[in-house]
Motif scaffolding. Structure first.
Motif, PDB file in Angstrom:
ATOM      1  N   MET A  54       0.847  -1.198   0.000  1.00  0.00           N
ATOM      2  CA  MET A  54       0.000   0.000   0.000  1.00  0.00           C
ATOM      3  C   MET A  54       0.883   1.248   0.000  1.00  0.00           C
ATOM      4  SD  MET A  54      -2.903   1.177   2.800  1.00  0.00           S
ATOM      5  CE  MET A  54      -3.855  -0.312   2.621  1.00  0.00           C
ATOM      6  N   LYS A  55       0.709   2.120  -0.989  1.00  0.00           N
ATOM      7  CA  LYS A  55       1.470   3.369  -1.076  1.00  0.00           C
ATOM      8  C   LYS A  55       0.618   4.498  -0.491  1.00  0.00           C
ATOM      9  CE  LYS A  55       3.946   2.026  -5.295  1.00  0.00           C
ATOM     10  NZ  LYS A  55       5.258   1.882  -4.631  1.00  0.00           N
ATOM     11  N   VAL A  56       1.085   5.041   0.619  1.00  0.00           N
ATOM     12  CA  VAL A  56       0.346   6.082   1.333  1.00  0.00           C
ATOM     13  C   VAL A  56       1.186   7.353   1.355  1.00  0.00           C
ATOM     14  CG1 VAL A  56      -0.728   6.746   3.508  1.00  0.00           C
ATOM     15  CG2 VAL A  56      -0.828   4.367   2.742  1.00  0.00           C
ATOM     16  N   TYR A  57       0.544   8.483   1.033  1.00  0.00           N
ATOM     17  CA  TYR A  57       1.245   9.763   0.963  1.00  0.00           C
ATOM     18  C   TYR A  57       0.649  10.729   1.996  1.00  0.00           C
ATOM     19  CZ  TYR A  57       2.456   7.730  -3.551  1.00  0.00           C
ATOM     20  OH  TYR A  57       2.879   6.883  -4.539  1.00  0.00           O
ATOM     21  N   GLY A  58       1.530  11.501   2.612  1.00  0.00           N
ATOM     22  CA  GLY A  58       1.094  12.472   3.603  1.00  0.00           C
ATOM     23  C   GLY A  58       1.493  13.884   3.224  1.00  0.00           C
ATOM     24  N   SER A  59       1.305  14.786   4.164  1.00  0.00           N
ATOM     25  CA  SER A  59       1.565  16.199   3.940  1.00  0.00           C
ATOM     26  C   SER A  59       3.015  16.549   4.244  1.00  0.00           C
ATOM     27  CB  SER A  59       0.652  17.031   4.841  1.00  0.00           C
ATOM     28  OG  SER A  59       0.935  18.408   4.711  1.00  0.00           O
ATOM     29  N   HIS A  60       3.506  17.616   3.596  1.00  0.00           N
ATOM     30  CA  HIS A  60       4.815  18.131   3.990  1.00  0.00           C
ATOM     31  C   HIS A  60       4.703  18.960   5.276  1.00  0.00           C
ATOM     32  CE1 HIS A  60       3.455  21.360   1.029  1.00  0.00           C
ATOM     33  NE2 HIS A  60       3.566  22.029   2.146  1.00  0.00           N
ATOM     34  N   HIS A  61       3.463  19.226   5.694  1.00  0.00           N
ATOM     35  CA  HIS A  61       3.245  19.832   7.006  1.00  0.00           C
ATOM     36  C   HIS A  61       3.266  18.729   8.061  1.00  0.00           C
ATOM     37  CE1 HIS A  61       2.017  23.605   5.114  1.00  0.00           C
ATOM     38  NE2 HIS A  61       1.214  22.915   4.339  1.00  0.00           N
ATOM     39  N   LYS A  62       3.753  19.050   9.229  1.00  0.00           N
ATOM     40  CA  LYS A  62       3.735  18.085  10.318  1.00  0.00           C
ATOM     41  C   LYS A  62       2.299  17.860  10.783  1.00  0.00           C
ATOM     42  CE  LYS A  62       8.334  19.188  12.176  1.00  0.00           C
ATOM     43  NZ  LYS A  62       9.093  19.675  13.358  1.00  0.00           N
ATOM     44  N   ASP A  63       2.006  16.623  11.191  1.00  0.00           N
ATOM     45  CA  ASP A  63       0.693  16.347  11.764  1.00  0.00           C
ATOM     46  C   ASP A  63       0.493  17.185  13.019  1.00  0.00           C
ATOM     47  OD1 ASP A  63       0.013  14.592   9.808  1.00  0.00           O
ATOM     48  OD2 ASP A  63       0.114  12.783  11.049  1.00  0.00           O
TER      49      ASP A  63
ATOM     50  N   SER B 274      -1.689  22.835  -9.695  1.00  0.00           N
ATOM     51  CA  SER B 274      -1.901  21.827  -8.663  1.00  0.00           C
ATOM     52  C   SER B 274      -2.943  22.307  -7.675  1.00  0.00           C
ATOM     53  CB  SER B 274      -0.578  21.556  -7.927  1.00  0.00           C
ATOM     54  OG  SER B 274      -0.791  20.813  -6.745  1.00  0.00           O
ATOM     55  N   THR B 275      -3.617  21.333  -7.029  1.00  0.00           N
ATOM     56  CA  THR B 275      -4.524  21.674  -5.937  1.00  0.00           C
ATOM     57  C   THR B 275      -3.798  21.653  -4.602  1.00  0.00           C
ATOM     58  OG1 THR B 275      -5.219  19.367  -5.681  1.00  0.00           O
ATOM     59  CG2 THR B 275      -6.523  20.756  -7.156  1.00  0.00           C
ATOM     60  N   GLY B 276      -2.476  21.472  -4.632  1.00  0.00           N
ATOM     61  CA  GLY B 276      -1.681  21.586  -3.423  1.00  0.00           C
ATOM     62  C   GLY B 276      -1.324  20.254  -2.789  1.00  0.00           C
ATOM     63  N   ALA B 277      -0.804  20.367  -1.589  1.00  0.00           N
ATOM     64  CA  ALA B 277      -0.392  19.200  -0.807  1.00  0.00           C
ATOM     65  C   ALA B 277      -1.498  18.826   0.167  1.00  0.00           C
ATOM     66  CB  ALA B 277       0.898  19.521  -0.048  1.00  0.00           C
ATOM     67  N   PRO B 278      -1.494  17.586   0.668  1.00  0.00           N
ATOM     68  CA  PRO B 278      -2.484  17.227   1.688  1.00  0.00           C
ATOM     69  C   PRO B 278      -2.359  18.127   2.905  1.00  0.00           C
ATOM     70  CG  PRO B 278      -1.341  15.273   0.857  1.00  0.00           C
ATOM     71  CD  PRO B 278      -0.617  16.454   0.304  1.00  0.00           C
ATOM     72  N   ILE B 279      -3.487  18.442   3.510  1.00  0.00           N
ATOM     73  CA  ILE B 279      -3.450  19.201   4.753  1.00  0.00           C
ATOM     74  C   ILE B 279      -2.933  18.285   5.865  1.00  0.00           C
ATOM     75  CG2 ILE B 279      -5.347  20.678   3.992  1.00  0.00           C
ATOM     76  CD1 ILE B 279      -7.191  19.130   5.877  1.00  0.00           C
ATOM     77  N   PRO B 280      -2.505  18.825   6.996  1.00  0.00           N
ATOM     78  CA  PRO B 280      -1.983  17.977   8.066  1.00  0.00           C
ATOM     79  C   PRO B 280      -2.973  16.899   8.497  1.00  0.00           C
ATOM     80  CG  PRO B 280      -1.524  20.277   8.527  1.00  0.00           C
ATOM     81  CD  PRO B 280      -2.425  20.260   7.331  1.00  0.00           C
ATOM     82  N   ASN B 281      -2.435  15.761   8.927  1.00  0.00           N
ATOM     83  CA  ASN B 281      -3.210  14.631   9.473  1.00  0.00           C
ATOM     84  C   ASN B 281      -4.002  13.854   8.423  1.00  0.00           C
ATOM     85  OD1 ASN B 281      -2.819  16.803  11.560  1.00  0.00           O
ATOM     86  ND2 ASN B 281      -3.552  15.206  12.927  1.00  0.00           N
ATOM     87  N   VAL B 282      -3.801  14.167   7.142  1.00  0.00           N
ATOM     88  CA  VAL B 282      -4.519  13.501   6.053  1.00  0.00           C
ATOM     89  C   VAL B 282      -3.566  12.614   5.275  1.00  0.00           C
ATOM     90  CG1 VAL B 282      -5.613  13.909   3.810  1.00  0.00           C
ATOM     91  CG2 VAL B 282      -6.376  15.172   5.812  1.00  0.00           C
ATOM     92  N   LYS B 283      -4.011  11.417   4.936  1.00  0.00           N
ATOM     93  CA  LYS B 283      -3.235  10.479   4.134  1.00  0.00           C
ATOM     94  C   LYS B 283      -3.992  10.189   2.835  1.00  0.00           C
ATOM     95  CE  LYS B 283      -0.461  10.178   7.637  1.00  0.00           C
ATOM     96  NZ  LYS B 283       0.781  11.015   7.634  1.00  0.00           N
ATOM     97  N   LEU B 284      -3.208   9.981   1.753  1.00  0.00           N
ATOM     98  CA  LEU B 284      -3.796   9.736   0.435  1.00  0.00           C
ATOM     99  C   LEU B 284      -3.256   8.449  -0.174  1.00  0.00           C
ATOM    100  CD1 LEU B 284      -3.476  13.273  -1.231  1.00  0.00           C
ATOM    101  CD2 LEU B 284      -5.376  12.393   0.118  1.00  0.00           C
ATOM    102  N   ARG B 285      -4.088   7.834  -0.998  1.00  0.00           N
ATOM    103  CA  ARG B 285      -3.667   6.738  -1.869  1.00  0.00           C
ATOM    104  C   ARG B 285      -4.171   7.028  -3.279  1.00  0.00           C
ATOM    105  NH1 ARG B 285      -5.929   1.211   0.125  1.00  0.00           N
ATOM    106  NH2 ARG B 285      -4.736   0.503  -1.700  1.00  0.00           N
ATOM    107  N   PHE B 286      -3.534   6.403  -4.266  1.00  0.00           N
ATOM    108  CA  PHE B 286      -3.941   6.528  -5.665  1.00  0.00           C
ATOM    109  C   PHE B 286      -4.043   5.114  -6.222  1.00  0.00           C
ATOM    110  CE2 PHE B 286      -1.934  10.380  -4.391  1.00  0.00           C
ATOM    111  CZ  PHE B 286      -2.500  11.405  -5.123  1.00  0.00           C
ATOM    112  N   ILE B 287      -5.242   4.717  -6.682  1.00  0.00           N
ATOM    113  CA  ILE B 287      -5.444   3.333  -7.117  1.00  0.00           C
ATOM    114  C   ILE B 287      -5.969   3.271  -8.542  1.00  0.00           C
ATOM    115  CG2 ILE B 287      -5.856   2.520  -4.759  1.00  0.00           C
ATOM    116  CD1 ILE B 287      -8.874   2.403  -5.508  1.00  0.00           C
ATOM    117  N   ASP B 288      -5.713   2.130  -9.191  1.00  0.00           N
ATOM    118  CA  ASP B 288      -6.232   1.918 -10.536  1.00  0.00           C
ATOM    119  C   ASP B 288      -7.585   1.208 -10.465  1.00  0.00           C
ATOM    120  OD1 ASP B 288      -5.767  -0.802 -10.060  1.00  0.00           O
ATOM    121  OD2 ASP B 288      -3.889  -0.828 -11.203  1.00  0.00           O
ATOM    122  N   GLU B 289      -8.115   0.835 -11.622  1.00  0.00           N
ATOM    123  CA  GLU B 289      -9.451   0.234 -11.669  1.00  0.00           C
ATOM    124  C   GLU B 289      -9.496  -1.146 -11.029  1.00  0.00           C
ATOM    125  OE1 GLU B 289      -8.891  -1.369 -16.267  1.00  0.00           O
ATOM    126  OE2 GLU B 289     -10.306   0.243 -15.791  1.00  0.00           O
TER     127      GLU B 289
END
Length: 563
Positions: free
Chosen positions: A1-10, A377-392
């Motif tokens: 699982m590839k999880v991405y976070g913010s460049h801001h600290k949580d 770009s719509t920017g970076a994730p806000i603090p405390n938020v994690k993202l994933r990007f998945i295919d079909e």
């Protein structure tokens, strides 16, 4: 699982209910004397933080003792509000939460039938409306079996004499001068914060008809602290530089929109500034109020930035602006730069973007206000938020490759009201499926497409399934499909309908357009035109193949009318 976070600290989000956060914590910059909400047309009609605290507690007492809101269990009694903009409506929102109720904003663009649908789905116990929506609210109440004594009309024209009027006998039900007060329940337990619903905001989500999005105390607190971190960071930088930033803005988004809740109701507390409320958005008065009040910050949607960029009426109206932010739909870099040239005497290089959803209590990502090179770009994730990007196939894609964006964090909603299957299908391994296709590149999110069917016309949601179901009620229409198409002139999506007529029936495009215009809200009109087909392309399971419709050959069109 590839999880991405913010460049801001949580951030260490405080375990506080949202009212305690706003009124009693050091997290919020508003002082007791800060004017939080002001009527733009009559600036004397305003309320400070100190005044709003008392009005909230007195209004909450009335809601609890006279109407039973929150009496049995916090987070279960829904109050539907349909109102034009005024400084009392955010205070009513706080008051409903203070009473232990659930605020549910309804669009002022709704027809009675659309309002009935929301009231019934929410099982609302009380209707509150502004004076101009009294008759639709009364008709809705009658159709839903709600007594007129439970329809209240906002009376907020006289400064410091706001009230609610019973639609049954015209009595004034609030006694704000000498009335008793109800203290809201202070919550510090994490489980209780997550379990207590505060808002039921309607959204079509990834697909289908509008559904009630359940937003908790914890969601609102986290959305304030995490979602406004970029704003607070900018404010603190200005303070350290000896050039303080004083937040002031116009509220032109309705309180049926998550932006009305977060940007217009929570922001003034957190940033210690003023929101000027307009009854209804009008471009000419919008720009004049900016000039009159010398406002410093504006969140808006692409069609309004498009109007500012192209209107010869705009000269020095936005000279005082420090920050311009766009959301609700993608804003192209050229438009962002063109609009920015008319803002802030040239000191604003571009318009910052953010991306979010009702289901995430607003912002998911945002561009730092001191960053000038992320206009695509719509920017970076806000603090405390994690993202994933998945295919079909639900597999994580590599950075730089497009995939559906998934979100987790304290801002993600509780789920959909009375929709367990929709809730289940909208989550994957604890991540909310946004339905938006994006790319992760160098720590920033680039939204490039949308899997979900939802159409956004000038920031207002149009559910294709709702339009399709309505169109097939026409006696001449056998089948229908709706997609969104870009209108470059208006800088927004517009609905386009594909129609299959019943055997032997003949229709003109104007008939279809008029049928929608006469029965549904203005923003649902078929501004993208009408195309007649022999058959709607569908999968073996019966799902409409919208991608094929977008690519539909001109040779398969029988007639088309472009509005």
């Amino acid at each position: 699982m590839k999880v991405y976070g913010s460049h801001h600290k949580d951030l260490d989000v405080p375990q506080l209910d949202v009212l305690t956060l706003l009124f009693e914590s050091d997290w919020c910059a508003a002082e007791e004397s800060t004017k939080l909400h002001v009527e733009a047309a009559n600036p004397r009609n305003s309320i400070t933080k100190a005044e709003s605290r008392d009005v909230v507690r007195r209004t909450a007492h009335t809601l609890r003792t006279k109407y039973g809101i929150g009496a049995s269990q916090a987070g279960s009694d829904v109050v539907v509000c349909i109102s034009a903009g005024n400084p009392f409506i955010p205070v009513l929102f706080y008051s409903i939460v203070a009473a232990g109720g659930v605020y549910s904003g309804a669009s002022t663009a709704f027809t009675v039938n659309e309002l009935v649908t929301q009231v019934k789905d929410a099982d609302a116990r009380l209707l509150i409306c502004s004076h101009d929506y009294e008759q639709p609210a009364i008709e809705t109440a009658r159709k839903c079996g709600i007594p007129l004594s439970r329809v209240l009309v906002i009376d907020a024209f006289r400064p410091h004499d706001w009230n609610l009027i019973s639609a049954a006998d015209r009595s004034r039900v609030l006694d704000l001068a000498d009335g008793l007060m109800l203290e809201w329940t202070r919550l510090t337990d994490q489980e209780a914060l997550q379990a207590t619903t505060t808002c039921l905001m309607y959204s079509s989500g990834t697909t289908g008809l509008p559904k009630g999005v359940m937003i908790s105390q914890w969601n609102l607190t986290a959305a304030n602290v995490c979602g406004m971190h970029i704003t607070k960071k900018f404010r603190d930088q200005r303070e350290r530089g000896g050039n303080p930033f004083r937040f002031s803005t116009i509220a032109h988004l309705p309180m049926a929109h998550i932006g009305g809740i977060t940007w217009s109701s929570l922001n003034p507390f957190y940033l210690g500034g003023t929101v000027y409320w307009v009854e209804k958005y009008d471009f000419d008065t919008f720009i004049e109020y900016h000039k009159q009040f010398r406002l410093t910050c504006q969140w808006s949607v692409p069609p309004i930035w498009h109007a500012i960029a192209n209107s010869p009426k705009v000269s020095d109206h936005f000279d005082s602006l420090d920050i311009a932010v766009s959301g609700a739909a993608p804003l192209g870099p050229e438009l962002a730069k063109a609009a920015a040239r008319k803002l802030g005497c040239g000191k604003i290089a571009t318009i910052s973007q953010f991306w979010g959803a009702t289901e995430t209590t607003g912002s998911i990502t945002g561009v730092d206000w001191d960053v000038l090179d992320q206009t695509d770009s719509t920017g970076a994730p806000i603090p405390n938020v994690k993202l994933r990007f998945i295919d079909e196939n639900m597999k994580d894609v590599e950075p730089g490759q497009p995939g559906e964006v998934l979100v987790s964090g304290p801002i993600v909603c509780q789920g959909y009201h009375n929709r367990p299957i929709a809730t289940r299908d909208s989550f994957l391994d604890g991540f909310y499926r946004t339905g938006d296709v994006g790319i992760w590149k160098d720590g920033y999110v680039h939204i490039i497409d949308r899997l979900k069917e939802l159409i956004k016309y000038k920031g207002l949601q149009v559910a294709p399934a709702e339009l399709e179901a309505f169109l097939t009620t026409h006696p001449k229409i056998q089948d229908a499909a709706v997609i969104g198409v870009e209108d470059n002139v208006q800088a927004t999506e517009v609905p386009r309908a594909f129609i299959v007529c019943k055997p032997g029936a003949e229709m003109q495009a104007d008939e279809v357009v008029e049928y929608v215009r006469a029965n549904l809200s203005n923003h649902k009109r078929l501004r993208g035109g009408v195309v007649f087909l022999d058959a709607i392309p569908k999968s073996a399971s019966g799902k409409i193949l919208r991608k094929e419709l977008r690519q539909q050959s001109v040779t398969k069109e029988r007639r088309a009318s472009k509005l």
